[in-house]
Motif scaffolding. Sequence first.
Motif: not given
Length: 337
Positions: A105-111
Motif C-alpha cells: 500500500v502507499s505511504g507518503f510520497g513514493s514510499v
Amino acid sequence: MTAQQIAFVELYASEQKAAVDYLASALGFTEVAESEDEASQSVLLRQGRVQLVVTTGPCTERFIEAHGDGVADLALGCDDVAASHATAIAAGATDLGTSRGNPIVSGFGSVRHTLVPASADVSPPAGHAWRPVSADLAPAPRIRLLDHVAICVEHGSLDQYADFYAAGFGLGRYSSEFVDVGGSSMDSVVVRGGSDDVTFTFVAPGSATGTGQLNAFLDRNGGPGVQHLALLVDDIVSAVSEAGQRGVDFLRTPASYYDLLAERFPDMPERIAGLRTTNVLADRDEWGYLLQLFTRSPYPRNTLFYELIQRRGARGFGSANIRALYEAVERDRLTAR
C-alpha cells in the motif's frame, strides 16, 4: 489494525556496491544474502534486529531518477495482514498490488509499505530467492534496533499524515514540536505504535517558501521521503568512534555546546569530555536522557542520512533534542555553501 514492527527497510541505490560497502564497512552491518531476478538485484544486510535490503535494477530507475538514492519501502509486520491491508485502504491508502505474495500500500510520497506477518524472529523477507553470502568478518555489532524513522513532508501536511497513519496503521500521536532557528523553522509530529517498535517522526518546513534544510530536502528529494533512519546503540561514544574510524562522516558540534552541558547534566560530568570528543548531542526528558549524533548523507543527491542514538530511560523527543538536530544540520548546510 496496528502495525507491530518494521520488518525491513528497502533502499533503492544507483550504485549497489557503494551503498552496501557503506552500510557494511562503515556502519557495521553484515551482508547476509543476495537475490536476483529480471527486474532487480538485492542484498540483505543485518545488524541486531535491523534488516536493510539494498536494491538496484530496472525496477528502481524511476524512483532514483525522481528522488535519488533512498528508502523506497518501509515493510510493516502485522498480526493480521489481510485485515491490516483492508484497514489501510479504508483510511485512504492506494492498493499497489503485491510483491512476492505480500500486499503493498502507499505511504507518503513514493514510499510504500509492504505488509508482512509480524514475527518475533528476524528472518529474511519472504518471496526472494535468497542465496547466503560469505561476507568479510564484521565488527562487533553496535546497532540493536531501528529506533525511529524521520520523514520529511510538505508544509501544512502534518495533520493529514498523522491522521492517515492513525486510521490506517494504528499509530497514535505521541508528541509534537515547533522549532524556529535563525528565521528558518520546522514543525514535527511523532506517531508511534503501542509496542514502540514502529515510530515515525514527521517533520515539515514551518513555511512553504522558506530556504531552510527541510525545504532544501524536499527539493533534492523531489517531494516527501525518509530523511533519516535512527539506529539504537548501547554505547554511542564507542559506536561513533568506531564508525568514524571506518569512514562515517558525522556532523560537527560547536565547542560552546559542551560548555553548557555540565549545567544541563550535572549528574554526568565525567561523560562530557567523551561527548565533546565525538560531537555527540544530549537531551533529557522526564524519564531520563538520550545521546545522539547524525551522519552526513553518503548519497549523491544528499538526501537520506543516518542517526546513532543511545537511550538511558528517555522515551520521547524533547525540544532541545529536536532543536539540536535542526541546528546541527542547518549549520552544516550553511557552511557547505
